[in-house]
Design a protein around this motif. Sequence first.
Motif, PDB file in Angstrom:
ATOM      1  N   TYR A   3      72.499 -17.069  27.915  1.00 40.67           N
ATOM      2  CA  TYR A   3      71.631 -16.843  26.886  1.00 40.67           C
ATOM      3  C   TYR A   3      71.341 -18.171  26.106  1.00 40.67           C
ATOM      4  O   TYR A   3      72.043 -19.175  26.212  1.00 40.67           O
ATOM      5  N   ILE A   5      71.555 -19.897  23.673  1.00 38.64           N
ATOM      6  CA  ILE A   5      72.197 -20.175  22.535  1.00 38.64           C
ATOM      7  C   ILE A   5      72.169 -21.516  21.954  1.00 38.64           C
ATOM      8  O   ILE A   5      72.842 -22.432  22.963  1.00 38.64           O
ATOM      9  N   PRO A   8      74.126 -24.908  15.932  1.00 35.37           N
ATOM     10  CA  PRO A   8      73.995 -24.338  14.830  1.00 35.37           C
ATOM     11  C   PRO A   8      72.488 -23.853  14.271  1.00 35.37           C
ATOM     12  O   PRO A   8      71.575 -24.266  14.708  1.00 35.37           O
ATOM     13  N   MET A 233      73.219  -1.960  24.804  1.00 32.43           N
ATOM     14  CA  MET A 233      73.353  -3.098  25.796  1.00 32.43           C
ATOM     15  C   MET A 233      72.673  -4.422  25.124  1.00 32.43           C
ATOM     16  O   MET A 233      71.484  -4.167  24.363  1.00 32.43           O
ATOM     17  N   ASP A 234      73.350  -5.445  25.095  1.00 35.90           N
ATOM     18  CA  ASP A 234      72.523  -6.470  24.863  1.00 35.90           C
ATOM     19  C   ASP A 234      72.091  -7.332  26.032  1.00 35.90           C
ATOM     20  O   ASP A 234      72.532  -7.480  26.957  1.00 35.90           O
ATOM     21  N   TYR A 235      70.962  -7.989  25.794  1.00 36.24           N
ATOM     22  CA  TYR A 235      70.219  -8.475  26.866  1.00 36.24           C
ATOM     23  C   TYR A 235      69.305  -9.682  26.276  1.00 36.24           C
ATOM     24  O   TYR A 235      69.317  -9.896  24.863  1.00 36.24           O
ATOM     25  N   PRO A 236      69.014 -10.575  27.372  1.00 38.02           N
ATOM     26  CA  PRO A 236      68.246 -11.898  26.667  1.00 38.02           C
ATOM     27  C   PRO A 236      67.036 -11.509  25.813  1.00 38.02           C
ATOM     28  O   PRO A 236      66.183 -10.693  26.626  1.00 38.02           O
ATOM     29  N   CYS A 259      69.233 -12.795  20.737  1.00 43.61           N
ATOM     30  CA  CYS A 259      69.222 -11.813  21.984  1.00 43.61           C
ATOM     31  C   CYS A 259      68.955 -10.396  21.459  1.00 43.61           C
ATOM     32  O   CYS A 259      68.532 -10.069  20.248  1.00 43.61           O
ATOM     33  N   SER A 273      77.598 -10.275  18.791  1.00 40.48           N
ATOM     34  CA  SER A 273      77.467 -10.248  20.129  1.00 40.48           C
ATOM     35  C   SER A 273      77.867 -11.605  21.100  1.00 40.48           C
ATOM     36  O   SER A 273      77.655 -12.668  20.361  1.00 40.48           O
ATOM     37  N   GLY A 274      78.681 -11.486  21.879  1.00 48.16           N
ATOM     38  CA  GLY A 274      79.054 -12.496  22.618  1.00 48.16           C
ATOM     39  C   GLY A 274      80.215 -13.457  21.832  1.00 48.16           C
ATOM     40  O   GLY A 274      79.998 -14.492  22.249  1.00 48.16           O
ATOM     41  N   TYR A 276      79.186 -14.245  18.768  1.00 46.75           N
ATOM     42  CA  TYR A 276      78.496 -14.886  17.761  1.00 46.75           C
ATOM     43  C   TYR A 276      78.374 -13.899  16.708  1.00 46.75           C
ATOM     44  O   TYR A 276      78.022 -12.736  16.886  1.00 46.75           O
ATOM     45  N   MET A 278      76.044 -12.494  14.051  1.00 47.61           N
ATOM     46  CA  MET A 278      74.529 -12.157  14.400  1.00 47.61           C
ATOM     47  C   MET A 278      73.764 -11.243  13.163  1.00 47.61           C
ATOM     48  O   MET A 278      74.700 -10.829  12.429  1.00 47.61           O
ATOM     49  N   GLY A 301      80.404 -18.795  25.040  1.00 54.31           N
ATOM     50  CA  GLY A 301      78.691 -18.815  25.229  1.00 54.31           C
ATOM     51  C   GLY A 301      78.223 -20.331  25.406  1.00 54.31           C
ATOM     52  O   GLY A 301      78.944 -21.032  25.863  1.00 54.31           O
TER      53      GLY A 301
ATOM     54  N   ALA B  16      77.695 -14.762  28.409  1.00 49.79           N
ATOM     55  CA  ALA B  16      78.447 -14.457  27.253  1.00 49.79           C
ATOM     56  C   ALA B  16      78.398 -13.295  26.595  1.00 49.79           C
ATOM     57  O   ALA B  16      79.333 -12.715  25.767  1.00 49.79           O
ATOM     58  N   PHE B  17      77.659 -12.175  27.133  1.00 46.29           N
ATOM     59  CA  PHE B  17      77.667 -11.062  26.510  1.00 46.29           C
ATOM     60  C   PHE B  17      78.306  -9.878  27.645  1.00 46.29           C
ATOM     61  O   PHE B  17      77.581 -10.099  28.724  1.00 46.29           O
ATOM     62  N   ALA B  18      78.370  -8.954  27.117  1.00 45.96           N
ATOM     63  CA  ALA B  18      78.996  -7.860  27.804  1.00 45.96           C
ATOM     64  C   ALA B  18      77.630  -6.885  28.338  1.00 45.96           C
ATOM     65  O   ALA B  18      76.673  -7.151  27.351  1.00 45.96           O
ATOM     66  N   ASN B  19      77.626  -6.217  28.962  1.00 39.77           N
ATOM     67  CA  ASN B  19      76.262  -5.316  29.423  1.00 39.77           C
ATOM     68  C   ASN B  19      75.236  -5.990  29.721  1.00 39.77           C
ATOM     69  O   ASN B  19      74.159  -5.496  29.442  1.00 39.77           O
ATOM     70  N   TYR B 338      63.038  -3.751  32.359  1.00 38.57           N
ATOM     71  CA  TYR B 338      62.279  -4.423  31.352  1.00 38.57           C
ATOM     72  C   TYR B 338      60.917  -3.987  31.643  1.00 38.57           C
ATOM     73  O   TYR B 338      60.562  -3.534  32.586  1.00 38.57           O
TER      74      TYR B 338
END
Lengths: 305, 519
Positions: A3, A5, A8, A233-236, A259, A273-274, A276, A278, A301, B16-19, B338
């Motif tokens: 991701y 990230i 700061p 679900m978290d995704y980019p 994200c 998330s991850g 962080y 948010m 991360g 860094a992120f699950a799923n 997507y």
Amino acid sequence: MNYAISNPNTLSAISSTSSSGDFAVKLINAFIAGGWTVAATITGGKTLQGLSPQGYLVWCDVWASDASTVSIMLHSAVGSGCTGYAHQLHWDTAYGWQVLAHPCGFFISQPLFGASLSGTSCMGGIPMVAAGCGLAAALGSVTECWFSFGDYSSSPFFYARSPRSNIDVGDGDSLGGTTLIGTETGCWDGHMSTYTAPWDSPQILRFSPASVDQVGVSLANDSHPLFFGEGFMDYPAFVAWSSATGAPIQIRGQVYNACVRSSTMERNAPAVSGGYNMISYTDSYFWGTLLVSMGAAAAVGNIAY
Amino acid sequence: MPAATAQGPAQCSGSAFANATTADGSVVLAPHFAYGIFTTSDATPNNAAADLVRNTLLAAGWTLSRNIQAVGYINAPFGWGFTAVYNTVVTIIIPTSSGPAIYHYVFYDPTTQAAPTGLDVVPVIVGATSAASQANLLAHISAGFGAGGALTAVASGPNQITITSKLVGTLGNAIQLIGNGSNSTGVNPSDGGWELQSRTQHGVFGLGNTAQILITATTGVASNRLALSATIGGVTIGFNPEAGGWSLIADDFQCCFFSLMPFHAGDIYVFNSFLWASTLYIPPNIPLSFAGFIMQANSVSTSIPSLGAPNGNAVDSFVGGYHTSGSVGQQGWSIGMYHSESGMVADPTGTAILQTPHVFLPCGYNGESRICGQLFDALASSGPNTYAEQFTIANYNYRVIATQTDPPGSLFLCTGEVSNAGTASGSNPKAPSPTHPAPPQSAVGSGDVSDVSPYTGQMAIISSTSVPDSTWVGRTIIIGLASGPTSFTVTLVPSASEIEFTPAAPAGTTFNAPFSLSL
């Protein structure tokens, strides 16, 4: 896929502004606190320069365009002449604002409003350009890449869809917005995005069932993109747009310090998330929520800076 | 705050992120692949097709759960006759490895007639009544020798004997029952075939999907076409493939039958052009232990399987104890990906992206579907590729088994073949090429696939330096394990890029990678 990230991500709260000019000054200071630098002084404001971890540049004009409006407009810092849309934020002394900024991006919103006709939110900057990771590497092959989303205050009836109301430009937001051509800005290698059809416009891709949205018929016929058991679900946060009408929606990069979470969340809702902290930038969109990093780097991360 | 400095490209490793859904897609590999081609016809027996289905599924790690015995009949519509009857009431021909064995069952009355003799004659004393004659005939046919060694006979009515083959599966379909034409008729045994069961994932992946598939393949006497059925959770879907050429792709947890001759506008029987039964890989983050589906193409003549577009598929889905039939669109079966409402989602160069094929299934949650797992050995592409088209990805062949244009996308299923992509209408050699690199790697989770097989006693190839072949068989390999046996005898699994170890490593054993095999 990592991701983008780049903490700061600096939070600035703006309140008690005395005029649109005062609001513009405080907004500029929020950008500078986030890592932007002043490139030039313009009437009523400044031209700020954003620099991405990958070395891409963009200029952002922030100025008081009239007594009740502050405008934000991205434009080329590398001489292509590309100019984005001048998003408008409506000023009122009663309004409070929250600005999250990092050296090549910003997220502006009003805590008390999702989106309104008067202009209440704007986000944009330089994405992390694809450098591989399953996407064709574009890093280094393009001279510039930047985007912006924001309200459109000229319409007396509709606000422009942006990630404050939808992560993409589809139906399904709870706020009744519409996609107004020209309010989403994207620049890729000296070429501006086209605006001949809403779905060609810059958007943040969403993950959802591969079936045509039924929201125009009945939202009840769609499905939230959640796991069984209601896990999300978290995704980019891929920002994408087409190069021509009907052409492929090309991923240009990831929005830094953000994200997408596949669940519907109200604006300003906290989330982790991850590792962080948010905050929900999006307000109650059916198919997902843009989460924005709230500050200092965490222990885990992908730290781009 | 650190100064903003230009840095290199983002890292590709770690998450860094699950799923997370990776844009490049990841493949959950099953231990076995198998790919078969068969033809079914409206005019000829389909023993070969049924046998190919059996062989392909066995090669894919399925087990033969039941022999479906062929059944036939001997009828005497006007009775079996009595007293003065002296004739061949039925002739039974049994196929054997040395040629047909023939048995002529001949009634005679010992009070007035000598026992009939002659080649292949079986004398049967006629009774004083038709029922007595039937009983005598039954006793002779069911004897444990002669024809009785290959079949059983029971009375299914005063004028009918039901013959059930003892020969396994389709072999019984070759038994012939020939009546004399005057007072007896024969209906040859048919519909002998096979029932196979897919493997359970219980205890293997996460919580483990306990759903299993039963596939039956019989000769289909009623339709004179191959008869297939798929069963999940006690629900059986029958299927008669349309006449023509077919492909079958299978792994341990799914099988997909599709016509090599895609149907077009104006064709009929499109409903019979596609059958896919699958149990899903359920990641540990999903609290579910039973998920699968059975899919056929919809009955719209122009439709081919889609990724969820309305009218694209007819799906029975099974989630926990929840069975749904026929739901379509976003609230039915669909692939998650997507998404943009118009154009194809693409990478920065305009090329379609490959994604992990998450599967949405209706599961009783307010009418909405939820992600219940992932497909094994599959990838979702954002491009609307041609149905049945083939691609080589990471040196393995994938075939397009579903496609749609709105929104664009297609679904690739790995055939297990290696680097020999054919065309949409042409099939490939079944055998893998002599040398090939490692199979595609999974990004689902360490230890799931490829690098270490989750299956006790089995391990996938991790290196291109050596490919299993006949020279591996019988060798002893010393491997350092944390526990359990330390030496194994290698058995080749010819149909898969895999070797098996005897004795099996204990369940849950992980190999202390890296290590190498020198053969």
